[in-house]
Every structure is written in C-alpha cells, then in structure tokens.
Design a protein around this motif. Sequence first.
Motif, PDB file in Angstrom:
ATOM      1  N   ASP A 174       0.851  -1.188   0.000  1.00  0.00           N
ATOM      2  CA  ASP A 174       0.000   0.000   0.000  1.00  0.00           C
ATOM      3  C   ASP A 174       0.891   1.244   0.000  1.00  0.00           C
ATOM      4  OD1 ASP A 174      -1.747   2.071   0.405  1.00  0.00           O
ATOM      5  OD2 ASP A 174      -2.588   1.310   2.271  1.00  0.00           O
ATOM      6  N   GLU A 176       0.371   4.285   0.730  1.00  0.00           N
ATOM      7  CA  GLU A 176       0.217   5.126   1.923  1.00  0.00           C
ATOM      8  C   GLU A 176       0.919   4.512   3.129  1.00  0.00           C
ATOM      9  OE1 GLU A 176      -0.904   8.162   2.061  1.00  0.00           O
ATOM     10  OE2 GLU A 176      -1.174   8.047  -0.100  1.00  0.00           O
ATOM     11  N   GLU A 177       0.881   3.198   3.234  1.00  0.00           N
ATOM     12  CA  GLU A 177       1.567   2.538   4.340  1.00  0.00           C
ATOM     13  C   GLU A 177       3.081   2.671   4.183  1.00  0.00           C
ATOM     14  OE1 GLU A 177       1.453  -1.675   6.842  1.00  0.00           O
ATOM     15  OE2 GLU A 177       0.343  -1.480   4.958  1.00  0.00           O
TER      16      GLU A 177
END
Length: 253
Positions: A174, A176-177
């Motif tokens: 991900d 964003e992660e």
Amino acid sequence: MLNKPTDFIASFAKGLRVIECFGAETPRLSIAEVAQATGFDRATARRCLLTLHAEGYADYDGKFFTLTPKVLRLGMGALASLPLPQVVQPWLDQLTDRIGQSCSVSILDGTEIVYLARAAQRRVMSIGLMPGSRLPAHCTSMGRVLLAALPEDEARARIAASDLTPRTSFSLTDPEEIMARITQVRRDGFAVIDQEVEIGLRSLAVPLYDTHGRIIAALNTGLAASAEPAGTLVETYLPELHRVQAGLRRVLR
C-alpha cells in the motif's frame, strides 16, 4: 546542459534506452519486445540491437538478444570513477569485522538503490550482492532512508512509479503505508526492514552525510533473522552504524 540542438545525439540516446530495457526480469528480449518497451518502431529497435551485437555488447541467437559481460565495462567504469566507493570501503571493512555482519553503502537511482560498496561477512541473501547491484528502494532499509531524504512530494512520486509487487508475505504494498514508514524513518533517522525483501533477512540503515550536512548515500547492515531478535536489532547495531556515520561525515565532500 545542452547549448543547442546539435549538441544532442539522438541515435546515441536511443542506444542507451535500449540497454536500459535489459534487467533481472528481462534478460532476453526480442526486437518486438524492445520496440514495445522503448516506444521505438521495430526498425529503430532492430538497428540499435544489431549495433550492440556488432560492438560485442549483446549476443543474438536469431530471435532474442542478451547483454554480454562487456556491457559491465560501462557501469564498472562509472563506479570506479566515483570517489565515494573508495572512501567508504575501508570503513565498511572495519565495521563488518567489528560487528560480524555484512555491510553496504548505496545511492538512490530513480525507484531503485544501487550498491556502491559492500563488505560481506557471510551470505544472508539468496542473490549475490556486489557494487552495481540494484534493489527496489521502497522495500529496502537503505532505500527508505534515501527516500526519506527527499521532499515528501518527490518521495511519493517515486513510490507511485515503483513496482510494488510483494517479494515476501511481509512486503508492504500500500503506497500510503509505505509513505508512513518513510515518514517514520525521517523522524527516527534510521530504517529497519524485517523480511520484506527476502524471508529470513533483516536490515538496519542510516543516512550518510557529507561535510555540508547533505544526505548523499545510505549505510546498512543485513543479517539473518535468526541471528538477532527484531526487537533488539536497533539496540545492538545502531550505535556502531552511528560511529561510521559520524566518521564519514568528517571526510565525505
């Protein structure tokens, strides 16, 4: 910097684009595949490939082209001309002897890290790493350190351009992660990777600064996951990495 259009050799640039098509995932390419990868027409791709073949930089079996070891002269010549590997190698050798683990220095190139110097105590990865080796930046400790040194918008753009295909069950996919981990690295001043690149491998990295305080490279140590509990990795090895970081800061220009 180009002063006028005549300073640019388009055919030379096309040849470089063709060389860049080859990699670990694409060691053998046909004319059609190179044309597709570069956006060139088939005739242009064919001429570039046959030129590489004629000059000894590529083998050709009638259908597929593969790069020959001669092409390593280009990369190794560039690495040999850089002062950084020569400066850091003695520090790496000493650090590896002191902590009993392999250590490396790399720089950022697009979405990948490029190894400039390495001192191997023992082999902990299934792939052999050496100066010139490349790994994805987003899932490596040195890569996250170097991405954290960029403005956030630029780091985000490089993550967006990266192939986030998971390498292990621990890999983050991900964006964003991954960006959140990069933000944490920026705050902490170091990065820890726990089996995201390869099962059984942990690594710890710190940035390397020049005498002006600019981050110019990253330093890491990698070790088998069985050699050190994840919770004590930082406590055990970060002080030693900081020692080398401080020493090199006085000599890197």
